[in-house]
Design a protein around this motif. Structure first.
Motif, PDB file in Angstrom:
ATOM      1  N   THR A   1       1.011  -1.392   0.317  1.00 15.81           N
ATOM      2  CA  THR A   1       0.248   0.368  -0.410  1.00 15.81           C
ATOM      3  C   THR A   1       0.923   1.218   0.335  1.00 15.81           C
TER       4      THR A   1
ATOM      5  N   HIS B   1       3.923   1.166  -0.951  1.00 13.54           N
ATOM      6  CA  HIS B   1       5.118   1.387  -1.938  1.00 13.54           C
ATOM      7  C   HIS B   1       3.906   2.009  -3.343  1.00 13.54           C
ATOM      8  N   SER B   2       2.791   1.540  -3.783  1.00 15.77           N
ATOM      9  CA  SER B   2       1.687   2.163  -4.237  1.00 15.77           C
ATOM     10  C   SER B   2       1.550   3.477  -4.141  1.00 15.77           C
TER      11      SER B   2
ATOM     12  N   ARG C   1       3.691   6.030  -3.103  1.00 18.47           N
ATOM     13  CA  ARG C   1       4.778   6.676  -3.151  1.00 18.47           C
ATOM     14  C   ARG C   1       4.912   6.643  -4.282  1.00 18.47           C
ATOM     15  N   HIS C   2       5.038   6.110  -5.408  1.00 18.87           N
ATOM     16  CA  HIS C   2       5.246   5.879  -6.562  1.00 18.87           C
ATOM     17  C   HIS C   2       4.323   6.017  -7.703  1.00 18.87           C
ATOM     18  N   GLY C   3       3.069   6.909  -7.031  1.00 20.25           N
ATOM     19  CA  GLY C   3       2.352   6.818  -8.393  1.00 20.25           C
ATOM     20  C   GLY C   3       1.312   6.462  -8.396  1.00 20.25           C
ATOM     21  N   TYR C   4       0.895   5.181  -8.291  1.00 21.28           N
ATOM     22  CA  TYR C   4       0.323   3.864  -9.183  1.00 21.28           C
ATOM     23  C   TYR C   4      -1.326   4.278  -8.494  1.00 21.28           C
ATOM     24  N   ASP C   5      -1.959   5.056  -7.251  1.00 25.79           N
ATOM     25  CA  ASP C   5      -2.814   5.410  -6.476  1.00 25.79           C
ATOM     26  C   ASP C   5      -4.011   6.518  -7.202  1.00 25.79           C
ATOM     27  N   ASP C   6      -3.168   6.982  -7.781  1.00 28.22           N
ATOM     28  CA  ASP C   6      -2.776   8.792  -8.660  1.00 28.22           C
ATOM     29  C   ASP C   6      -4.028   8.414  -9.096  1.00 28.22           C
TER      30      ASP C   6
ATOM     31  N   ASP D   1      -6.231   9.606 -13.022  1.00 26.39           N
ATOM     32  CA  ASP D   1      -5.569   9.586 -14.193  1.00 26.39           C
ATOM     33  C   ASP D   1      -7.274  10.256 -15.057  1.00 26.39           C
TER      34      ASP D   1
END
Length: 82
Positions: free
Chosen positions: A60, A62-63, A65-70, A72
């Protein structure tokens, strides 16, 4: 791994060990007790539960922090979109 993460993992296993110790004291006062297979299942279940929860929290973070939850968001609709 960072020192903070190692500290959190160590503290989690220490709390798990403390809980096992307290429960063993409670179960010793019972008449029948618990068998060796029961202890093995109890310890394996606790360790696997702790590992699963740590792994899911790490995924959770990691996701996030790396923008996977942004989200679009598409641009405003143009003339060609109907």
């Amino acid at each position: 791994m960072s020192r903070k993460l190692v500290l959190w993992i160590t503290a989690s296993f220490a709390i798990l060990g403390l809980m096992l110790w307290v429960l063993s004291l409670l179960w010793q006062n019972m008449r029948d007790g618990i068998s060796g297979h029961g202890w093995a299942a109890y310890i394996i279940g606790g360790v696997l539960t702790l590992a699963l929860s740590i792994g899911l929290f790490l995924l959770t973070f990691h996701s996030a922090r790396h923008g996977y939850d942004d989200i679009d968001r598409p641009d405003e609709r143009g003339e060609h979109d109907v």
